[in-house]
Design a protein around this motif. Structure first.
Motif, PDB file in Angstrom:
ATOM      1  N   MET A  41       0.875  -1.172   0.000  1.00 43.12           N
ATOM      2  CA  MET A  41       0.000   0.000   0.000  1.00 43.12           C
ATOM      3  C   MET A  41       0.910   1.220   0.000  1.00 43.12           C
ATOM      4  SD  MET A  41      -2.808  -0.989   2.907  1.00 43.12           S
ATOM      5  CE  MET A  41      -3.848   0.426   2.596  1.00 43.12           C
ATOM      6  N   VAL A  42       0.451   2.291  -0.641  1.00 39.53           N
ATOM      7  CA  VAL A  42       1.216   3.536  -0.679  1.00 39.53           C
ATOM      8  C   VAL A  42       0.275   4.681  -0.322  1.00 39.53           C
ATOM      9  CG1 VAL A  42       2.596   5.096  -2.121  1.00 39.53           C
ATOM     10  CG2 VAL A  42       2.736   2.618  -2.479  1.00 39.53           C
ATOM     11  N   ALA A  43       0.789   5.594   0.500  1.00 43.20           N
ATOM     12  CA  ALA A  43       0.013   6.778   0.863  1.00 43.20           C
ATOM     13  C   ALA A  43       0.940   7.985   0.926  1.00 43.20           C
ATOM     14  CB  ALA A  43      -0.671   6.580   2.212  1.00 43.20           C
ATOM     15  N   TYR A  44       0.365   9.131   0.687  1.00 42.99           N
ATOM     16  CA  TYR A  44       1.070  10.404   0.763  1.00 42.99           C
ATOM     17  C   TYR A  44       0.521  11.107   1.998  1.00 42.99           C
ATOM     18  CZ  TYR A  44       1.887   8.697  -3.861  1.00 42.99           C
ATOM     19  OH  TYR A  44       2.231   7.871  -4.903  1.00 42.99           O
ATOM     20  N   PHE A  45       1.385  11.351   2.959  1.00 42.96           N
ATOM     21  CA  PHE A  45       0.970  11.908   4.242  1.00 42.96           C
ATOM     22  C   PHE A  45       1.426  13.353   4.383  1.00 42.96           C
ATOM     23  CE2 PHE A  45       1.289   7.721   6.932  1.00 42.96           C
ATOM     24  CZ  PHE A  45       0.245   7.185   6.231  1.00 42.96           C
ATOM     25  N   ALA A  46       0.555  14.159   4.933  1.00 45.84           N
ATOM     26  CA  ALA A  46       0.934  15.449   5.501  1.00 45.84           C
ATOM     27  C   ALA A  46       0.515  15.342   6.958  1.00 45.84           C
ATOM     28  CB  ALA A  46       0.227  16.596   4.807  1.00 45.84           C
ATOM     29  N   GLN A  47       1.452  15.578   7.861  1.00 47.65           N
ATOM     30  CA  GLN A  47       1.172  15.468   9.284  1.00 47.65           C
ATOM     31  C   GLN A  47       1.678  16.718   9.997  1.00 47.65           C
ATOM     32  OE1 GLN A  47       3.259  11.707   9.818  1.00 47.65           O
ATOM     33  NE2 GLN A  47       1.307  10.669  10.079  1.00 47.65           N
ATOM     34  N   VAL A  48       0.876  17.202  10.917  1.00 41.80           N
ATOM     35  CA  VAL A  48       1.233  18.370  11.700  1.00 41.80           C
ATOM     36  C   VAL A  48       1.435  17.899  13.141  1.00 41.80           C
ATOM     37  CG1 VAL A  48       0.515  20.654  12.475  1.00 41.80           C
ATOM     38  CG2 VAL A  48      -0.137  19.850  10.183  1.00 41.80           C
ATOM     39  N   PHE A  49       2.645  18.104  13.650  1.00 47.60           N
ATOM     40  CA  PHE A  49       2.995  17.708  15.010  1.00 47.60           C
ATOM     41  C   PHE A  49       3.176  18.955  15.860  1.00 47.60           C
ATOM     42  CE2 PHE A  49       4.667  14.410  12.221  1.00 47.60           C
ATOM     43  CZ  PHE A  49       4.301  13.227  12.856  1.00 47.60           C
TER      44      PHE A  49
END
Length: 137
Positions: A109-117
């Protein structure tokens, strides 16, 4: 990006991703998350509604994920610090231990993540995930 240019929070995010790739136990999350942490995952192909998780719920999700994935990796595209916040853009790849949709066990599986920490006391206090998966159905 030079090593000396990395903030402490960016370093924590990088170490966090490495831990995720190699984790043996959901208890390893304690090293990175504040005890009062909250993670919000916005709707995507796997999570149909906005979901908010506590640290305990993140640990439970980690244990479930370990049964579905045999391996995962994070390729950092951008890491952007701003005060007590770090924004991550990455490509996630997960090798399946069981079939998901049309992807067989052993497939990816492949995903493109944008995450705000957002950080508090040196740990992840708030995390927002914007996950975009490639089709798997």
């Amino acid at each position: 990006m030079k090593k000396e240019d990395i903030t402490a929070n960016e370093k924590t995010v990088i170490e966090f991703l490495k831990m995720l790739e190699n984790r043996k136990s959901s208890n390893e999350l304690d090293r990175f998350y504040h005890p009062e942490a909250q993670q919000i995952e916005f709707p995507n192909a796997l999570t149909k509604q906005t979901t908010t998780r506590s640290l305990q719920e993140l640990k439970e999700a980690s244990e479930k994920g370990a049964k579905i994935l045999s391996k995962e990796s994070y390729e950092i595209k951008n890491l952007l610090p701003s005060g007590h916040t770090v924004v991550l853009e990455c490509v996630w790849r997960g090798t399946l231990a069981v079939p998901v949709g049309a992807i067989k066990a052993g497939g990816q599986m492949v995903a493109y993540f944008a995450q705000v920490f957002e950080f508090k006391e040196g740990k992840i206090f708030r995390q927002r995930n914007y996950d975009c998966f490639e089709p798997f159905s």
